[in-house]
Design a protein around this motif. Structure first.
Motif, PDB file in Angstrom:
ATOM      1  N   HIS A  13       0.848  -1.196   0.000  1.00  0.00           N
ATOM      2  CA  HIS A  13       0.000   0.000   0.000  1.00  0.00           C
ATOM      3  C   HIS A  13       0.883   1.245   0.000  1.00  0.00           C
ATOM      4  O   HIS A  13       0.647   2.182  -0.771  1.00  0.00           O
ATOM      5  CB  HIS A  13      -0.914  -0.001   1.223  1.00  0.00           C
ATOM      6  N   TYR A  20      -4.939  -0.777   0.730  1.00  0.00           N
ATOM      7  CA  TYR A  20      -5.041  -1.530   1.975  1.00  0.00           C
ATOM      8  C   TYR A  20      -6.085  -0.884   2.867  1.00  0.00           C
ATOM      9  O   TYR A  20      -6.154   0.345   2.969  1.00  0.00           O
ATOM     10  CB  TYR A  20      -3.678  -1.531   2.677  1.00  0.00           C
ATOM     11  N   CYS A  21      -6.898  -1.696   3.478  1.00  0.00           N
ATOM     12  CA  CYS A  21      -7.858  -1.187   4.448  1.00  0.00           C
ATOM     13  C   CYS A  21      -8.156  -2.286   5.460  1.00  0.00           C
ATOM     14  O   CYS A  21      -7.786  -3.441   5.278  1.00  0.00           O
ATOM     15  CB  CYS A  21      -9.129  -0.698   3.774  1.00  0.00           C
ATOM     16  N   THR A  22      -8.819  -1.894   6.499  1.00  0.00           N
ATOM     17  CA  THR A  22      -9.279  -2.832   7.515  1.00  0.00           C
ATOM     18  C   THR A  22     -10.793  -2.901   7.413  1.00  0.00           C
ATOM     19  O   THR A  22     -11.410  -2.073   6.723  1.00  0.00           O
ATOM     20  CB  THR A  22      -8.874  -2.360   8.915  1.00  0.00           C
ATOM     21  N   PRO A  23     -11.431  -3.847   8.072  1.00  0.00           N
ATOM     22  CA  PRO A  23     -12.895  -3.904   8.003  1.00  0.00           C
ATOM     23  C   PRO A  23     -13.553  -2.582   8.398  1.00  0.00           C
ATOM     24  O   PRO A  23     -14.548  -2.178   7.800  1.00  0.00           O
ATOM     25  CB  PRO A  23     -13.255  -5.014   8.984  1.00  0.00           C
ATOM     26  N   SER A  24     -12.975  -1.902   9.360  1.00  0.00           N
ATOM     27  CA  SER A  24     -13.583  -0.640   9.794  1.00  0.00           C
ATOM     28  C   SER A  24     -13.403   0.491   8.790  1.00  0.00           C
ATOM     29  O   SER A  24     -14.146   1.471   8.819  1.00  0.00           O
ATOM     30  CB  SER A  24     -13.026  -0.224  11.154  1.00  0.00           C
ATOM     31  N   THR A  25     -12.438   0.385   7.868  1.00  0.00           N
ATOM     32  CA  THR A  25     -12.222   1.443   6.877  1.00  0.00           C
ATOM     33  C   THR A  25     -12.607   1.013   5.459  1.00  0.00           C
ATOM     34  O   THR A  25     -12.392   1.760   4.508  1.00  0.00           O
ATOM     35  CB  THR A  25     -10.743   1.891   6.871  1.00  0.00           C
ATOM     36  N   LEU A  26     -13.187  -0.178   5.336  1.00  0.00           N
ATOM     37  CA  LEU A  26     -13.524  -0.707   4.012  1.00  0.00           C
ATOM     38  C   LEU A  26     -14.496   0.194   3.255  1.00  0.00           C
ATOM     39  O   LEU A  26     -14.265   0.518   2.090  1.00  0.00           O
ATOM     40  CB  LEU A  26     -14.109  -2.117   4.134  1.00  0.00           C
ATOM     41  N   THR A  27     -15.567   0.615   3.891  1.00  0.00           N
ATOM     42  CA  THR A  27     -16.567   1.455   3.221  1.00  0.00           C
ATOM     43  C   THR A  27     -15.936   2.750   2.714  1.00  0.00           C
ATOM     44  O   THR A  27     -16.136   3.134   1.559  1.00  0.00           O
ATOM     45  CB  THR A  27     -17.731   1.769   4.166  1.00  0.00           C
ATOM     46  N   THR A  29     -12.778   3.314   2.080  1.00  0.00           N
ATOM     47  CA  THR A  29     -11.823   3.000   1.016  1.00  0.00           C
ATOM     48  C   THR A  29     -12.539   2.774  -0.304  1.00  0.00           C
ATOM     49  O   THR A  29     -12.119   3.280  -1.350  1.00  0.00           O
ATOM     50  CB  THR A  29     -10.986   1.761   1.398  1.00  0.00           C
ATOM     51  N   LEU A  30     -13.624   2.013  -0.285  1.00  0.00           N
ATOM     52  CA  LEU A  30     -14.367   1.740  -1.513  1.00  0.00           C
ATOM     53  C   LEU A  30     -14.976   3.007  -2.107  1.00  0.00           C
ATOM     54  O   LEU A  30     -15.035   3.165  -3.325  1.00  0.00           O
ATOM     55  CB  LEU A  30     -15.462   0.705  -1.252  1.00  0.00           C
TER      56      LEU A  30
END
Length: 60
Positions: A13, A20-27, A29-30
């Motif tokens: 990244h 790269y993202c985590t589950p909490s930052t996925l939305t 990031t997308l």
């Protein structure tokens, strides 16, 4: 051995090869990702590795 996949993802990244993202930052990031900022990997040269293995194993 720690989580080397996570370390690799963070480094890739940082080098602009993936997002790269985590589950909490996925939305987030997308919604905000810009695929144009990503860099392509250079093609590999598997022949160099094959030659090394041949020499190391005494095949060549």
């Amino acid at each position: 051995m720690d989580n080397h996949q996570l370390e690799l993802a963070r480094q890739l990244h940082q080098d602009s090869h993936l997002l790269y993202c985590t589950p909490s930052t996925l939305t987030k990031t997308l919604k905000t990702m810009d695929l144009a900022v990503l860099s392509s990997f250079l093609p590999g040269q598997p022949k160099h590795f094959a030659n090394f293995l041949d020499r190391a194993l005494g095949v060549q």
